[in-house]
Design an enzyme around this catalytic site. Structure first.
Site, PDB file in Angstrom:
ATOM      1  N   HIS A  56       0.837  -1.218   0.000  1.00  9.84           N
ATOM      2  CA  HIS A  56       0.000   0.000   0.000  1.00  9.84           C
ATOM      3  C   HIS A  56       0.867   1.262   0.000  1.00  9.84           C
ATOM      4  O   HIS A  56       0.444   2.303   0.523  1.00  9.84           O
ATOM      5  CB  HIS A  56      -0.952   0.047   1.204  1.00  9.84           C
ATOM      6  N   SER A  66      14.630  21.865 -16.177  1.00  3.49           N
ATOM      7  CA  SER A  66      13.415  22.635 -16.423  1.00  3.49           C
ATOM      8  C   SER A  66      13.818  23.976 -17.016  1.00  3.49           C
ATOM      9  O   SER A  66      14.861  24.533 -16.669  1.00  3.49           O
ATOM     10  CB  SER A  66      12.683  22.842 -15.093  1.00  3.49           C
ATOM     11  N   LYS A  73      15.639  22.086 -10.846  1.00  6.01           N
ATOM     12  CA  LYS A  73      15.063  20.802 -11.242  1.00  6.01           C
ATOM     13  C   LYS A  73      15.996  19.889 -12.032  1.00  6.01           C
ATOM     14  O   LYS A  73      16.763  20.333 -12.873  1.00  6.01           O
ATOM     15  CB  LYS A  73      13.808  21.048 -12.112  1.00  6.01           C
ATOM     16  N   GLU A  99       9.807   8.624 -17.034  1.00  2.30           N
ATOM     17  CA  GLU A  99       8.428   9.076 -17.286  1.00  2.30           C
ATOM     18  C   GLU A  99       7.980   8.735 -18.701  1.00  2.30           C
ATOM     19  O   GLU A  99       6.836   8.340 -18.932  1.00  2.30           O
ATOM     20  CB  GLU A  99       8.318  10.584 -17.042  1.00  2.30           C
TER      21      GLU A  99
END
Ligand code: ARG
Length: 472
Positions: free
Chosen positions: A156, A277, A283, A290
């Site tokens: 979980h 970024s 970043k 992804e």
């Protein structure tokens, strides 16, 4: 416009209809297979006395030269041809004259394209397995390196029990091993030769279908000519196997993305596989992971497309089947790219062992072991569960770990606690004592790694590669 079927027609094909109907834009990727198949067909026609030795050798020479010229950039594949088959036949006739006109004897584009797609799929299945094997090799190396690297195991997405990084990576090794098995299964099923099925009903020429099948490295000819020209099951199976590979990669990527976040800090993806970024200077984004996760949807889409395309087609060949190609190419290309980049990314990724261990230490991952300790002292498990639950609540209030408590504090919860509790709930003990088959304890893990090495050493693709080399 150059097509193979002018005779029956008085009028011209509409320009838009021609463009819509043509497949040369994508089926040119089957050039190699088309030529291999045609060479085998010519040799068989020769053996059967349908072509003379001279005609057959002219054809083989012509086909070989066409292939070489296209790859050397000397012969462009122009879109005035309807498909790759027309392109090859046109140039063959240009080069060798009348012999070239005889190549299509006893053959239809229906069995020809069915053959090309099978040969092509077989090659891509083997290539996919090679990339999978590289990834599995990387995983195995990392598993050996991290057999003692403790980290929290989650259920979980909550810290559950301590495991090791080797154990966690071993789970993915299993998934990719199953994926390899699926490729192997489908490859064995697809390895039959449809050539000689003709348009749908075989042919009156005395073709030797066993011979062509052998020349092309197939286990034998397909058994029903109507099925031969309309079967695309192997593309569905390949896309399904590729979808599962993507699903596994995607789950792994999701974890890498989480682990690479500031909150987890379990790994650091190398600069080579991260991007920045345009607005936020701090970043460093896990874009490769992804994108692999994102491209999973695309491969599932290819699977749904072919299933849907095939579902209403009556026997035998129908033009719908031309739609079997782009999705198959796309899925194979996408998975190849994803396997390659994912492997490179995890090979160069830094695993921050101390962060993983610290996270396991602070997450009450040893609570089950604390309960088991009480069971060892004669407390029934259900009571032990309650006692440790209250003890964990106490620790949360105090903002400390179970093993930070003093022995008097333990005893406030149960007088079954003794000094040996510290040893019993140390992370090292918690991991080491998990020795059931498939568990993370060092000895169990060593066995798993040995078995994984044995499994990895079995390379089922060898037999297909020898076939490839054989007729190259
Ligand atoms: N371009 C076609 C395909 O990919 C080749 C087979 C054409 N056969 C036919 N009967 N029109 O399916």
């Amino acid at each position: 416009m150059a097509q193979l079927w002018g005779g029956r027609f008085a009028g011209e094909t509409d320009k838009q209809a021609w463009r819509f109907n043509a497949s040369i834009g994508f089926d040119q990727r089957l050039l190699r297979e088309d030529i291999e198949g045609s060479i085998a067909h010519a040799k068989m026609l020769q053996k059967q006395g349908i072509l003379t030795d001279e005609e057959a050798s002219d054809i083989v020479r012509g086909l070989t030269a066409i292939y070489a010229d296209v790859y050397a950039g000397a012969l462009p594949i122009e879109d005035r041809f309807e498909d790759v088959h027309s392109f090859v036949e046109y140039h063959l006739i240009e080069r060798v004259g009348d012999a070239g006109k005889k190549l299509h004897t006893g053959r239809s584009r229906n069995d020809q394209v069915a053959l090309d797609m099978r040969l092509y799929t077989r090659r891509r299945v083997v290539e996919t397995d090679k990339l999978l094997r590289e990834l599995r090799t990387t995983l195995l190396t990392l598993m050996e390196e991290h057999i003692h690297t403790v980290m929290p195991g989650f259920t979980h997405l909550q810290k559950a029990q301590p495991v090791t990084l080797a154990h966690h990576l071993g789970a993915y090794f299993e998934m990719f091993t199953r994926d390899s098995g699926r490729l192997r299964d489908l490859c064995a099923r697809l390895n039959v030769c449809p050539l000689g099925a003709g348009a749908l009903a075989g042919t009156t020429y005395p073709l030797d279908r066993d011979y062509t099948a052998t020349l092309l490295g197939f286990d034998g000819p397909t058994r029903n000519s109507m099925d031969s020209v309309s079967d695309r099951d192997y593309i569905v199976e390949f896309d399904a196997a590729l979808s599962l590979i993507m699903m596994h990669l995607s789950r792994f990527c999701e974890e890498v993305i989480l682990w690479n976040s500031n909150e987890y800090g379990f790994v650091e993806i190398d600069d080579a596989y991260s991007t920045g970024s345009s607005i936020m200077p701090q970043k460093k984004n896990p874009d490769i992971a992804e994108l692999v996760r994102g491209k999973t949807g695309r491969v599932y889409g290819d699977l749904m497309q072919i299933l849907t395309t095939l579902k209403g087609i009556p026997l035998a060949y129908n033009k719908d089947m031309q739609e079997d190609k782009e999705g198959c190419f796309d899925a194979a290309d996408t998975v190849a790219d994803c396997l390659l980049l994912f492997n490179a990314m995890i090979k160069t990724m830094k695993f921050r062992k101390e962060r993983m261990e610290q996270s396991a230490a602070l997450g009450f991952t040893n609570a089950t072991d604390a309960a088991d300790y009480l069971v060892g002292k004669g407390v029934p498990f259900r009571d032990a569960h309650g006692i440790i639950g209250r003890l964990v609540r106490y620790c949360i209030d105090k903002n400390c770990a179970i093993d930070d408590l003093a022995i008097d504090e333990f005893r406030q919860f149960s007088d079954a606690f003794d000094e040996d509790i510290y040893e019993a709930v140390s992370l090292k003990t918690c991991v080491e004592k998990r020795l059931t088959t498939g568990a993370p304890g060092t000895e169990a893990m060593r066995k798993e790694i040995e078995e994984s090495k044995r499994v990895l050493s079995e390379d089922w693709t060898k037999v297909y590669e020898e076939e490839e080399e054989h007729h190259e």
